[in-house]
Design an enzyme around this catalytic site. Structure first.
Site, PDB file in Angstrom:
ATOM      1  N   LYS A 156       0.855  -1.199   0.000  1.00 22.26           N
ATOM      2  CA  LYS A 156       0.000   0.000   0.000  1.00 22.26           C
ATOM      3  C   LYS A 156       0.886   1.243   0.000  1.00 22.26           C
ATOM      4  O   LYS A 156       1.910   1.272   0.693  1.00 22.26           O
ATOM      5  CB  LYS A 156      -0.893  -0.034   1.246  1.00 22.26           C
ATOM      6  CG  LYS A 156      -1.943   1.059   1.311  1.00 22.26           C
ATOM      7  CD  LYS A 156      -2.835   0.914   2.552  1.00 22.26           C
ATOM      8  CE  LYS A 156      -3.940   1.963   2.562  1.00 22.26           C
ATOM      9  NZ  LYS A 156      -4.824   1.836   3.751  1.00 22.26           N
ATOM     10  N   SER A 197      -9.996   2.089   2.750  1.00 24.69           N
ATOM     11  CA  SER A 197      -9.027   2.765   1.914  1.00 24.69           C
ATOM     12  C   SER A 197      -8.040   1.849   1.212  1.00 24.69           C
ATOM     13  O   SER A 197      -7.408   2.265   0.233  1.00 24.69           O
ATOM     14  CB  SER A 197      -8.248   3.775   2.747  1.00 24.69           C
ATOM     15  OG  SER A 197      -7.399   3.117   3.664  1.00 24.69           O
ATOM     16  N   SER A 232     -10.445  -0.011   7.039  1.00 22.84           N
ATOM     17  CA  SER A 232      -9.774   0.071   5.739  1.00 22.84           C
ATOM     18  C   SER A 232      -9.073  -1.198   5.269  1.00 22.84           C
ATOM     19  O   SER A 232      -8.630  -1.255   4.123  1.00 22.84           O
ATOM     20  CB  SER A 232      -8.742   1.203   5.760  1.00 22.84           C
ATOM     21  OG  SER A 232      -9.374   2.441   5.620  1.00 22.84           O
TER      22      SER A 232
END
Lengths: 95, 505
Positions: free
Chosen positions: B78, B170, B194
């Site tokens: 990420k 997210s 998330s």
């Protein structure tokens, strides 16, 4: 509780975000939607309740008070938009 | 030979050790799939040269009998994790061009164990969002389509039925990349849901460990008392393997727990016989789709069939978790994001004076959702409002945590809930008029962050549109092992979700 345009302008300045007049109005509406949503927290009886300070209780670790890092200005400045002689450059802040 | 990208992480690891294929072949297969999947926008930076160099080094290690736990396993990262010498932006314009001179602790531990980085994954800007639509690189397209939809990657002719769906957020890039078989697993972070919500939306498994289990050092901060790193992968076992490398005490993060890391993979096969699983009545929301209710009931049956005892429990302050979160998280974010000022790194927009420079940089560098949250946070922390908002929210957080403590003290080992209130929605469908509509996605996951507990999302079935739905298990502090054991029971009983064909390629 809801915020008016003057308050939104004040918060934007505190947050150091420049907002145009159109953005101020839109932001005000969005902030009021969120503040309306959180209003339900006033229903809760919090008398005598301690505010949370640490979600998982743990003793804070101590270490010897000694320099363990640093002395590396080139790496610190490597991403600076503007720098000179080992310093960050900014617009003049004193007259 | 089957396509190497269809393997689970565990099977790939074992296949590498048995020398059925090489780390280089495994990396090449994934790099080819990433290239063919650019329409999904899951990766914001591909690092093929680095991947192939690391894979070659892994092959040398395997040849010399010196393989480490994750030797040659290709992963996505990420874009919230700082990676030394590799651009890291948190998918915000304000970190445009930022190249960290250091590596986050979590990723450094993955490389220490031999894993191979394929590239950086898309996410909501500063991890603020539930759909991956706030990224400055644009939204991620879910590899899932509604049944009957022929929506494609573009450039084809013919009538298009349906719309592209969000992968959740997210950690939308992480979830989409794992579901589309672009990597065997991915790092992710979870502040209000998330990791678990995108895992549920994409038929993948994601765990948010206990606060303090993974070091936050080198991860771009959103809300420091809520943020935790964790993995997204295609099976419960794969998540257990990854968490084993990601977790552990780090003196550089004073909130990281000084505890040894258990053998999470060994816990996967433990089963739930004799465990007590709590079902919280407050998670039964009015207007919740019948399919979610049915899925939840089926989850309870799976637990019971495997020998667990099901008990009704009450978590009375559940409904206040989301509103309290929308005070605590923005407050911490407004403080954390004060560092982005155009002086030390990232974007700089000139101004008349230093204040003008700050204001212009932050106006242009932050997207709308981030500006909104920084503004709310600034407001609730400002003079005269601090007690009414922030202190009250932190008191309610104490009550939320106490609810869980009472349930666990009564002998409950884990709590079973739905992971999300709905299946994935279409890009552009939610939150454009009222931000709260989007925030409601996290209603089942946010309580876990507020209480610092571990939570895992595991696929449990499909809805009538053919989209994945997930269940969530919530554990006691630092008892991720029970979550892996219980999630494995659901994975086995529900059958592993068949991932979508590569319509985007």
């Amino acid at each position: 509780m809801s915020v008016d345009q003057a308050t939104v302008r004040r918060i934007a300045h505190l947050a150091r975000i420049r907002l145009g007049d159109g953005d101020l109005a839109r932001m005000g509406e969005e902030l009021n939607a969120i503040l309306g949503f959180v209003e339900q927290l006033n229903e809760v009886d919090v008398a005598g309740v301690e505010p949370m300070v640490s979600v998982i209780p743990m003793p804070l670790a101590l270490r010897e008070d000694a320099v363990t890092d640093g002395g590396d200005p080139d790496r610190v400045l490597a991403n600076a938009p503007s720098s000179e002689d080992g310093f960050f450059l900014v617009p003049k802040v004193v007259e | 030979m089957t396509d190497l990208t269809d393997l689970t992480l565990a099977d790939a690891r074992d296949g590498l050790r048995a020398r059925r294929f090489s780390a280089t072949e495994l990396a090449q297969s994934h790099l080819a799939r990433i290239e063919a999947a650019r329409a999904l926008n899951a990766f914001v930076l591909e690092t093929p040269d680095r991947a192939l160099a690391a894979a070659a080094a892994s092959d040398a290690r395997i040849a010399s009998g010196d393989a480490r736990p994750l030797e040659g396993v290709p992963l996505g990262v990420k874009d919230l994790f700082c990676t030394q010498g590799v651009r890291t932006t948190a998918c915000s314009r304000i970190l445009d061009g930022f190249v960290p001179p250091y590596e986050s602790t979590v990723t450094s531990q993955l490389w220490r164990d031999g894993a191979v980085m394929l590239g950086k994954l898309n996410n909501d800007e500063f991890a603020m969002g539930s759909s991956n639509e706030t990224s400055c690189f644009g939204p991620v397209v879910s590899p899932w389509r509604r049944r009957g939809s022929n929506v494609h990657a573009g450039g084809e002719s013919g009538a298009v039925e349906g719309q592209h769906l969000v992968p959740g957020g997210s950690s939308g890039g992480s979830a989409a990349a794992v579901a589309a078989r672009l990597c065997l697993g991915a790092t992710a972070t979870d502040t209000g849901g998330s990791i678990r919500q995108p895992a549920a939306f994409t038929g993948t498994v994601g765990i948010k460990p206990t606060y303090g289990r993974c070091s936050r050092w080198g991860i771009v901060a959103f809300a420091s008392s809520l943020d935790q790193a964790g993995p997204i992968a295609r099976t419960v076992r794969d998540c257990a393997i990854l968490l084993g490398s990601m977790a552990g005490h780090d003196p550089k993060d004073s909130t990281s727990a000084d505890l040894s890391v258990p053998d999470f993979e060994a816990a996967v096969a433990r089963g739930v016989k004799g465990l007590t699983i709590g079902i919280p009545k407050e998670y039964r929301l009015p207007g919740m789709p019948a399919e979610i209710e049915t899925l939840w009931k089926r989850g309870q049956e799976m637990m019971r069939d495997a020998g667990a005892r099901i008990v009704d429990v009450s978590l009375p302050h559940t409904k206040y978790a989301l509103p309290a979160y929308y005070i605590v998280a923005p407050a911490e974010a407004s403080s954390n994001l004060a560092r982005y000022d155009g002086v030390r790194y990232g974007l700089r927009v000139p101004g008349r004076d230093i204040t003008g420079l700050y204001e212009a940089t932050r106006a242009e560098g932050f997207g709308r959702e981030v500006q909104r949250r920084v503004m709310i946070g600034t407001y609730v922390l400002s003079a005269g409002y601090y007690d009414a908002y922030y202190v009250r929210a932190q008191k309610i957080r104490t009550l939320i945590k106490r609810d869980f403590e009472e349930v666990y003290a009564a002998g409950v080992d884990a709590i079973l809930t739905p992971a999300t209130p709905s299946a994935a929605f279409a890009i552009g469908e939610k939150g454009s008029a009222d931000p709260v509509e989007m925030y409601l996605n996290d209603i089942f996951t946010v309580t876990v962050n507020m209480a610092g507990l571990p939570g895992i999302a595991v696929p449990a079935g499909l809805d009538a549109q053919g989209l994945p739905l997930g269940l969530q298990l919530i554990g006691r502090p630092f008892d991720e092992e029970t979550l892996f054991a219980a999630a494995e029971v659901i994975e086995r009983a529900a059958g592993r979700t068949a991932l979508p064909e590569a319509w985007w390629a």
